[in-house]
Write an enzyme that holds these catalytic residues in place. Structure first.
Site, mmCIF file in Angstrom:
data_model
loop_
_atom_site.group_PDB
_atom_site.id
_atom_site.type_symbol
_atom_site.label_atom_id
_atom_site.label_comp_id
_atom_site.label_asym_id
_atom_site.label_seq_id
_atom_site.Cartn_x
_atom_site.Cartn_y
_atom_site.Cartn_z
ATOM 1 N N GLU A 28 112.789 -30.512 100.238
ATOM 2 C CA GLU A 28 114.191 -31.474 100.083
ATOM 3 C C GLU A 28 114.089 -32.687 99.584
ATOM 4 O O GLU A 28 115.184 -33.061 99.608
ATOM 5 C CB GLU A 28 114.993 -31.110 101.553
ATOM 6 N N ASP A 60 115.752 -37.458 100.088
ATOM 7 C CA ASP A 60 116.184 -36.512 100.353
ATOM 8 C C ASP A 60 117.276 -36.209 101.563
ATOM 9 O O ASP A 60 118.131 -36.790 101.403
ATOM 10 C CB ASP A 60 115.365 -36.428 101.546
ATOM 11 N N ILE A 61 117.748 -34.871 101.887
ATOM 12 C CA ILE A 61 118.335 -34.631 102.669
ATOM 13 C C ILE A 61 118.401 -34.774 103.831
ATOM 14 O O ILE A 61 117.340 -34.088 104.870
ATOM 15 C CB ILE A 61 119.027 -33.172 102.083
#
Length: 425
Positions: A346, A303-304
């Site tokens: 995300e 994920d970001i």
């Protein structure tokens, strides 16, 4: 003495000739009727009786109205009587009705008969039953109308040499009739089907007389396109195949819509990556394959980092743009056998087929570094990753839990890192 003797001889000769004429008319294959000038029947021959099903007693003294079908336009009868009363011969076709109610068609010639003064005293009607001919004409008209529809028919001889095509064929394939007549449909092969496909196709045609299904062909311009086609073998009375008839239509638009629906069902609408449903199906398939073989695969979750802060500072539009750019960047790094899915928010998942934990670690580190070095929508973005390799007995939930734990450890260790699930994690 000689005068009366000759007169009697002439009379006998005349009677004999009349009898011969009567026999000829009576046995004629053409239905014949004689009427008076009002149309009342005075004589009909045997063929007339056979065609109509009536007896002489039922017909003599009646008019032909009793065999009219009611389907012939009145204008035809008006023309008939105007022609006859002007002393002319009438020729035409009428649909009549037999005694049993069955319709039939006749081609008629009605001739006025004049006496010595030139006055019309009778009419002679000679009729030919053309019911079968009319049936064949109607059949040909129907076939012709079918042949000119949006469907593309293709008629070949028993050796598969093309004999006839229509305008829809040209519209679909690009070939004019003169460019294909005499050739075989091998001209249209796309190379998309193997020999086994054609072997089964012709086995069906020869065993059942028919085949239908989806087939990919190549048009005149080299473009490959999908068709829905049926092929029928046409045999003669001995059972020998004389022709093959193929009918097809282009289903490219239908296939495009199917793919579009498939995309909508399996893809994330924002990023274009697969959705969780599609990923879950593929992962379960990968596990079944791994159970039956020595193959393995690895699962990556990433994920970001600090994505909520990006949304808060730069807005959700910027966040959405970053998600799309990131999905594109990752997709370009994958093989055709690998799969990327948006897992939610995300978070993304990657399935690396035939990849050990070592190979997955190298890939993940390279991807982490590439993202860190690429400005997405003008911003510096990093990702954290967790990796788990399939181990025998794993289900989807167990693999996901191990990869998620590895991702969590990467986050706890400071983000922008790769976490690896251990053998007993």
């Amino acid at each position: 003495m000689s005068g009366p003797h000759c007169s009697n001889l002439d009379l006998d000769t005349l009677r004999a000739k009349f009898y011969q004429l009567h026999i000829a008319v009576e046995q004629s294959p053409a239905a014949t009727a004689i009427t008076d000038t009002e149309g009342r029947i005075e004589y009909v021959n045997q063929r007339f009786l056979e065609v109509t099903g009536y007896s002489r007693e039922e017909l003599i003294g009646k008019t032909p109205a009793m065999i009219q079908s009611g389907t012939t336009p009145e204008a035809v009868y008006r023309d008939l009587w105007q022609t006859l009363r002007s002393g002319q011969v009438w020729r035409g076709e009428l649909q009549n009705r037999k005694k049993n109610g069955e319709f039939y068609w006749e081609a008629e010639i009605i001739t006025p008969v004049r006496d010595d003064t030139g006055e019309v005293v009778r009419f002679v009607a000679v009729k030919e039953d053309i019911t079968e001919r009319k049936r064949q004409e109607e059949e040909l008209r129907l076939l012709a109308s079918v042949f000119q529809t949006g469907q593309a028919p293709l008629i070949t001889d028993s050796e598969m040499r093309i004999e006839r095509v229509n305008q829809a064929f040209t519209d679909i394939t690009g070939y004019l009739p003169e460019e294909v007549i005499g050739h075989t449909p091998r001209l249209f092969k796309s190379g998309r089907h193997d020999q086994a496909f054609y072997t089964q196709l012709w086995r069906d045609v020869l065993e059942t007389g028919h085949w239908q299904g989806e087939i990919w062909n190549r048009n005149k311009y080299g473009e490959i396109y999908p068709l829905w086609q049926s092929i029928t073998a046409v045999s003669d009375e001995t059972g020998k195949v004389r022709h093959y008839i193929g009918v097809f239509h282009n289903i490219a638009e239908r296939k495009r819509l199917e793919e579009e629906l498939e995309q909508q069902a399996t893809r994330d609408h924002l990023t274009g990556a697969h959705n969780r449903r599609a990923f879950d199906t593929t992962m379960r398939k990968a596990i079944r394959q791994a159970e039956r073989s020595d193959n393995t695969f690895s699962l990556l979750l990433f994920d970001i980092d600090l994505f909520k802060s990006i949304n808060d500072q730069h807005g959700h539009d910027t966040g959405d743009s970053i998600l799309k750019r990131l999905a594109t960047l990752v997709s370009q790094a994958l093989r055709s056998t690998d799969m990327l899915a948006r897992w939610g928010g995300e978070e993304f998942a990657i399935l690396l087929q035939d990849t050990t934990i070592q190979g997955a670690s190298i890939f993940a580190e390279r991807l982490r570094q590439q993202v860190a070095e690429t400005r997405l929508h003008g911003l510096n973005v990093t990702i954290s990753l967790g990796i788990a390799e399939y181990r025998r007995g794993d289900g989807p939930e167990a693999m996901l839990a191990r990869a998620d734990n590895a991702l969590y450890r990467a986050k706890r260790a400071g983000r922008n890192r790769v976490g690896i699930a251990g053998a007993h994690a």
